[in-house]
Design a protein around this motif. Structure first.
Motif, PDB file in Angstrom:
ATOM      1  N   TYR A   1       0.847  -1.199   0.000  1.00  0.00           N
ATOM      2  CA  TYR A   1       0.000   0.000   0.000  1.00  0.00           C
ATOM      3  C   TYR A   1       0.875   1.238   0.000  1.00  0.00           C
TER       4      TYR A   1
ATOM      5  N   SER B   1      -7.566   6.006   4.779  1.00  0.00           N
ATOM      6  CA  SER B   1      -7.862   4.947   3.813  1.00  0.00           C
ATOM      7  C   SER B   1      -6.599   4.663   3.022  1.00  0.00           C
TER       8      SER B   1
ATOM      9  N   VAL C   1      -4.350   3.042   0.084  1.00  0.00           N
ATOM     10  CA  VAL C   1      -4.555   2.774  -1.335  1.00  0.00           C
ATOM     11  C   VAL C   1      -3.488   1.783  -1.781  1.00  0.00           C
TER      12      VAL C   1
END
Length: 184
Positions: A125, A145, A147
């Motif tokens: 990530y 969050s 990605v």
């Protein structure tokens, strides 16, 4: 302002030296008050709690008795003033660092007022880095969050396991085996 901080830092060092010598509630409170003035609420809170645990003497002077009362009051006041940061991450096994210290995601972490550096990493990530500003009494929740990283790059600071193939040390000049202990 810088001159005031320098003077406060100098006073703090002097009070710390005095407290190290005598360890009285009154000297502990002097150190705690300087820490509060410098914005070091976490350290001040820890110290006033320690002051409340200093064993009582048989015939304490009024100043020492008052310092104990002041410590109880300041401990309660500081507990309410210390801000916190809670980082809620979309991936539960991510590494969350605030000011370089690893801590659990989803749990409020007490910090001093001011700017703090957040870094969230997880293999596969993209790394998230940002600066967070918190004020006294503030509880800040940050949703993060992650990605997926299509490039396949790993975090810059992965945790590496210790080597397992360390050869034995050669014998000394008398043929005895020598053991080395190295702490890193």
């Amino acid at each position: 302002m810088k001159r005031v901080l320098t003077a406060r830092s100098s006073s703090l060092k002097s009070f710390q030296a005095a407290h190290a010598l005598v360890g009285l509630p009154s000297t502990g409170m002097a150190v705690a008050r300087e820490r509060v003035a410098l914005g070091q609420l976490m350290e001040a809170h820890e110290l006033v709690l320690a002051v409340t645990r200093i064993p009582k003497g048989a015939a304490e002077k009024d100043a020492v008795v008052q310092a104990r009362k002041d410590a109880d009051k300041l401990a309660e006041e500081l507990a309410a003033r210390i801000p916190s940061i809670q980082v809620d991450v979309s991936e539960s096994n991510a590494t969350v660092k605030i000011d370089g210290t690893v801590g659990p995601a989803g749990t409020p972490r007490k910090v001093n007022p001011g700017s703090h550096r957040l870094k969230v990493t997880l293999a596969g990530y993209k790394t998230v880095e940002q600066t967070i500003d918190v004020k006294e009494r503030e509880s800040k929740k940050l949703p993060v969050s992650l990605v997926k990283d299509a490039s396949g790059n790993m975090p810059a600071d992965p945790i590496k396991p210790p080597p397992t193939n360390i050869p034995p040390a050669p014998p000394d000049e008398n043929g005895r085996s020598v053991s080395l202990l190295v702490t890193i």
